[in-house]
Design a protein around this motif. Structure first.
Motif, PDB file in Angstrom:
ATOM      1  N   TYR A 125       0.982  -1.229  -0.149  1.00 56.24           N
ATOM      2  CA  TYR A 125      -0.089   0.098   0.006  1.00 56.24           C
ATOM      3  C   TYR A 125       0.920   1.247   0.081  1.00 56.24           C
ATOM      4  CZ  TYR A 125      -3.308   3.527   1.739  1.00 56.24           C
ATOM      5  OH  TYR A 125      -4.040   4.630   1.780  1.00 56.24           O
ATOM      6  N   LEU A 126       0.668   2.268  -0.976  1.00 52.42           N
ATOM      7  CA  LEU A 126       1.025   3.408  -0.829  1.00 52.42           C
ATOM      8  C   LEU A 126       0.075   4.473  -1.005  1.00 52.42           C
ATOM      9  CD1 LEU A 126       3.554   5.412  -0.820  1.00 52.42           C
ATOM     10  CD2 LEU A 126       3.551   5.049  -3.358  1.00 52.42           C
ATOM     11  N   GLY A 127      -0.113   5.555   0.057  1.00 54.99           N
ATOM     12  CA  GLY A 127      -1.246   6.439  -0.035  1.00 54.99           C
ATOM     13  C   GLY A 127      -0.894   7.629   0.545  1.00 54.99           C
ATOM     14  N   MET A 128      -1.946   8.751   0.068  1.00 56.01           N
ATOM     15  CA  MET A 128      -1.487  10.149   0.510  1.00 56.01           C
ATOM     16  C   MET A 128      -2.787  10.650   0.732  1.00 56.01           C
ATOM     17  SD  MET A 128       1.463  11.368  -2.437  1.00 56.01           S
ATOM     18  CE  MET A 128       2.984  10.711  -2.540  1.00 56.01           C
ATOM     19  N   PRO A 129      -3.083  11.714   1.627  1.00 56.64           N
ATOM     20  CA  PRO A 129      -4.223  12.306   1.934  1.00 56.64           C
ATOM     21  C   PRO A 129      -4.875  13.219   0.766  1.00 56.64           C
ATOM     22  CG  PRO A 129      -2.440  13.534   3.319  1.00 56.64           C
ATOM     23  CD  PRO A 129      -1.946  12.165   2.388  1.00 56.64           C
ATOM     24  N   LEU A 130      -5.614  13.585   0.539  1.00 59.61           N
ATOM     25  CA  LEU A 130      -6.661  14.561  -0.284  1.00 59.61           C
ATOM     26  C   LEU A 130      -6.942  15.523   0.556  1.00 59.61           C
ATOM     27  CD1 LEU A 130      -7.898  12.162  -3.097  1.00 59.61           C
ATOM     28  CD2 LEU A 130      -5.749  13.702  -3.371  1.00 59.61           C
ATOM     29  N   LYS A 131      -6.945  17.023   0.127  1.00 57.71           N
ATOM     30  CA  LYS A 131      -7.627  17.910   1.286  1.00 57.71           C
ATOM     31  C   LYS A 131      -8.263  18.918   0.091  1.00 57.71           C
ATOM     32  CE  LYS A 131      -3.704  17.877   4.130  1.00 57.71           C
ATOM     33  NZ  LYS A 131      -2.402  18.614   4.625  1.00 57.71           N
ATOM     34  N   TRP A 132      -9.531  19.393   0.562  1.00 54.97           N
ATOM     35  CA  TRP A 132     -10.243  20.567   0.016  1.00 54.97           C
ATOM     36  C   TRP A 132      -9.206  21.682   0.008  1.00 54.97           C
ATOM     37  CZ3 TRP A 132     -14.445  19.873  -2.619  1.00 54.97           C
ATOM     38  CH2 TRP A 132     -15.331  18.909  -2.475  1.00 54.97           C
ATOM     39  N   PRO A 133      -9.573  22.867  -0.488  1.00 56.41           N
ATOM     40  CA  PRO A 133      -8.627  23.986  -0.522  1.00 56.41           C
ATOM     41  C   PRO A 133      -8.860  24.570   1.170  1.00 56.41           C
ATOM     42  CG  PRO A 133     -10.052  24.040  -2.307  1.00 56.41           C
ATOM     43  CD  PRO A 133     -10.549  23.105  -1.782  1.00 56.41           C
ATOM     44  N   ASP A 134      -9.802  24.417   1.770  1.00 57.85           N
ATOM     45  CA  ASP A 134      -9.712  25.150   2.905  1.00 57.85           C
ATOM     46  C   ASP A 134      -9.200  24.147   4.044  1.00 57.85           C
ATOM     47  OD1 ASP A 134     -11.278  22.923   3.428  1.00 57.85           O
ATOM     48  OD2 ASP A 134     -13.274  24.072   4.050  1.00 57.85           O
ATOM     49  N   GLY A 135      -8.425  23.206   3.791  1.00 58.59           N
ATOM     50  CA  GLY A 135      -7.850  22.055   4.642  1.00 58.59           C
ATOM     51  C   GLY A 135      -8.719  20.872   5.000  1.00 58.59           C
ATOM     52  N   GLU A 136      -9.723  20.959   4.947  1.00 64.38           N
ATOM     53  CA  GLU A 136     -10.804  19.617   5.247  1.00 64.38           C
ATOM     54  C   GLU A 136     -10.183  18.586   4.589  1.00 64.38           C
ATOM     55  OE1 GLU A 136     -15.040  18.583   4.586  1.00 64.38           O
ATOM     56  OE2 GLU A 136     -15.001  20.447   6.101  1.00 64.38           O
ATOM     57  N   ILE A 137     -10.175  17.435   5.138  1.00 62.50           N
ATOM     58  CA  ILE A 137      -9.797  16.168   4.572  1.00 62.50           C
ATOM     59  C   ILE A 137     -10.793  15.864   3.507  1.00 62.50           C
ATOM     60  CG2 ILE A 137      -9.553  13.697   4.926  1.00 62.50           C
ATOM     61  CD1 ILE A 137      -6.975  14.955   5.365  1.00 62.50           C
ATOM     62  N   PHE A 138     -10.723  15.439   2.491  1.00 68.23           N
ATOM     63  CA  PHE A 138     -11.511  14.645   1.228  1.00 68.23           C
ATOM     64  C   PHE A 138     -11.419  13.302   1.379  1.00 68.23           C
ATOM     65  CE2 PHE A 138     -12.492  12.774  -2.581  1.00 68.23           C
ATOM     66  CZ  PHE A 138     -13.425  13.382  -3.156  1.00 68.23           C
ATOM     67  N   ILE A 158       5.345  10.137  -8.589  1.00 68.18           N
ATOM     68  CA  ILE A 158       4.302   9.849  -9.425  1.00 68.18           C
ATOM     69  C   ILE A 158       2.902  10.049  -8.489  1.00 68.18           C
ATOM     70  CG2 ILE A 158       3.046   8.394 -10.737  1.00 68.18           C
ATOM     71  CD1 ILE A 158       5.909   7.049 -11.573  1.00 68.18           C
ATOM     72  N   LEU A 159       2.811   9.446  -7.472  1.00 65.77           N
ATOM     73  CA  LEU A 159       1.589   9.561  -6.852  1.00 65.77           C
ATOM     74  C   LEU A 159       1.278  11.023  -6.179  1.00 65.77           C
ATOM     75  CD1 LEU A 159      -0.697   7.690  -6.062  1.00 65.77           C
ATOM     76  CD2 LEU A 159       0.279   7.544  -3.863  1.00 65.77           C
ATOM     77  N   ALA A 160       2.481  11.830  -6.036  1.00 62.10           N
ATOM     78  CA  ALA A 160       2.303  12.931  -5.454  1.00 62.10           C
ATOM     79  C   ALA A 160       1.620  14.189  -6.610  1.00 62.10           C
ATOM     80  CB  ALA A 160       3.734  13.617  -4.843  1.00 62.10           C
ATOM     81  N   HIS A 161       2.188  13.848  -7.679  1.00 59.57           N
ATOM     82  CA  HIS A 161       1.599  14.499  -8.944  1.00 59.57           C
ATOM     83  C   HIS A 161       0.189  14.404  -9.058  1.00 59.57           C
ATOM     84  CE1 HIS A 161       5.149  16.950 -10.333  1.00 59.57           C
ATOM     85  NE2 HIS A 161       6.036  16.050 -10.031  1.00 59.57           N
ATOM     86  N   LEU A 162      -0.070  13.220  -9.234  1.00 54.83           N
ATOM     87  CA  LEU A 162      -1.607  12.652  -9.542  1.00 54.83           C
ATOM     88  C   LEU A 162      -2.398  13.554  -8.267  1.00 54.83           C
ATOM     89  CD1 LEU A 162      -1.093   9.244 -10.515  1.00 54.83           C
ATOM     90  CD2 LEU A 162      -1.515  11.131 -11.937  1.00 54.83           C
ATOM     91  N   ARG A 163      -1.890  13.251  -7.100  1.00 49.31           N
ATOM     92  CA  ARG A 163      -2.591  13.877  -5.768  1.00 49.31           C
ATOM     93  C   ARG A 163      -2.787  15.522  -6.263  1.00 49.31           C
ATOM     94  NH1 ARG A 163      -0.186  14.444   0.246  1.00 49.31           N
ATOM     95  NH2 ARG A 163       1.440  15.504  -0.938  1.00 49.31           N
TER      96      ARG A 163
END
Length: 400
Positions: A125-138, A158-163
């Motif tokens: 597993y390799l994962g990264m958080p996604l956030k809304w512009p206001d910082g809330e977690i998506f 690669i995953l960072a660029h896709l994020r």
């Protein structure tokens, strides 16, 4: 800054810890089918370029986490699948820590060998958080493999660029929603302005009729009537200019009152007048803002025209005070000879006194007039005249 209207998700983080997160704010935009189709391509690209079985974009909800999109070349995860929170999923640790999670081989890791995704055959597993512009977690963007997979720096990049691509979409969706809301508010403000202008034209028409009924018979009386109407048209134009430049439903009034007073004196006074201001900061709604401006303009105009004929050093005092969150007081006084003996304001037929008596009523307030070393006009007024009362605490809708 998280949404003002949000629920709370309880997520299980590695190490037997629980983290509470604001999530699924009701002011967040929907994800359009076009964006979801784009994310499908990103999930496919993530899995293919990193060389694993599945690429996912996940969305956090108050009770569970949802598969927004899943790479097409696998049949384990499907869009709109959900897994309840609290099971210790890989993605729960990612959103709980707001950090990258890199697990090359869960079977070889005591902390992860019982992870629910092991049952699906996913051990890497390799994962990264996604956030809304206001910082809330998506949610998360992640890849999973059926076999042990050492994730290289290139894979992480690669995953960072896709994020970044996904978060750019979240930003664009939020910005579009903000602009649509702004357009709606501007449309309402424009309609309100048209309605207000129509009402004020009716008022001016009424003032003209009052003046005509007074049967001005001389050139001086006609000139006086035209002068009164000109002054009021100028005051209304200035008020509309201030309203047009103001932002938001609540408008600050202290500087505005000072501008009205100074402009009226500069325009009408033929001698120097000492203006003394004691103005507490406060904000009122647009209806009160407009009526207050008319009232201040009318009272200062009245003092200039009638109070200082025999006053060597004329003064006008304007005092503004907060009473509470709903009300305020206004006092305007001069150092002229005071009110005529026996004056009953409500029975006066002059345009000025009729406005001074009527405007406080339209502002949901009261007023009194007296003589105390000059004419003194006291008003108690509402800050949000014309608005419905806010709901009582027990009547407010409960958030889910």
């Amino acid at each position: 800054m998280a949404s003002r209207h949000c629920n709370i998700a309880k997520v299980h983080v590695a190490g037997d810890k629980s983290v509470f997160l604001p999530v699924s704010g009701s002011d967040k935009p929907d994800i359009s089918p076009m964006v979801l189709a784009k994310w499908q391509g990103l999930a496919d690209l993530a899995a293919k370029s990193i060389g694993v079985a599945a690429g996912l974009i996940m969305r956090l909800h108050p009770e569970d986490i949802e598969v927004c999109t899943a790479s097409a070349a696998q049949d384990i995860y499907k869009s709109e699948d959900r897994e309840r929170l609290g099971l210790g999923l890989y993605c729960e640790t990612v959103v709980g820590t707001r950090d990258i999670l890199n697990i090359p081989d869960a079977l070889a890791d005591e902390q992860w060998k019982s992870n629910p995704d092991i049952r699906r055959g996913m051990v890497a597993y390799l994962g990264m958080p996604l956030k809304w512009p206001d910082g809330e977690i998506f949610g998360t963007i992640c890849v999973l493999g059926r076999e042990a997979h050492p994730f290289l720096d290139l894979h992480i990049e690669i995953l960072a660029h896709l994020r970044m691509a996904v978060e750019t979409d979240l930003h664009m969706l939020s910005e579009r929603q903000r602009l649509e809301r702004l357009c709606h508010e501007k449309d309402l403000a424009l309609r309100e302005a048209h309605h207000r202008i129509m009402n004020h034209l009716h008022m001016l028409s009424g003032l003209i009729q009052l003046g005509v009924y007074g049967e001005p018979s001389t050139a001086e009386e006609i000139a006086a009537l035209l002068g009164d109407l000109t002054d009021r048209i100028r005051a209304i134009a200035m008020l509309h200019s201030h309203i047009a430049s103001a932002e938001g439903a609540q408008v600050p009034i202290s500087d505005f009152i000072e501008t009205i007073a100074v402009t009226t004196i500069d325009t009408l006074a033929s001698k120097d007048i000492d203006l003394k201001l004691d103005l507490a900061p406060m904000a009122v709604n647009r209806r009160t803002f407009f009526h207050l401006g008319l009232l201040v303009s009318e009272l200062i105009t009245n003092a200039i025209k009638h109070a200082f004929a025999e006053t060597s050093r004329p003064e006008i005092h304007v005092t503004l005070r907060n009473i509470d969150e709903n009300a305020f007081s206004l006092q305007i006084r001069d150092n002229g000879p005071g009110l005529p003996a026996g004056l009953i304001p409500e029975e006066c037929t002059s345009i000025g006194m009729m406005l001074i008596s009527d405007l406080p009523v339209q502002m949901g307030g009261s007023h009194s007039i007296r003589t105390d070393h000059g004419a003194v006009f006291d008003f108690t007024l509402e800050k949000r005249a014309g608005e419905p009362d806010p709901p009582l605490e027990q009547d407010k809708p409960k958030q889910a």
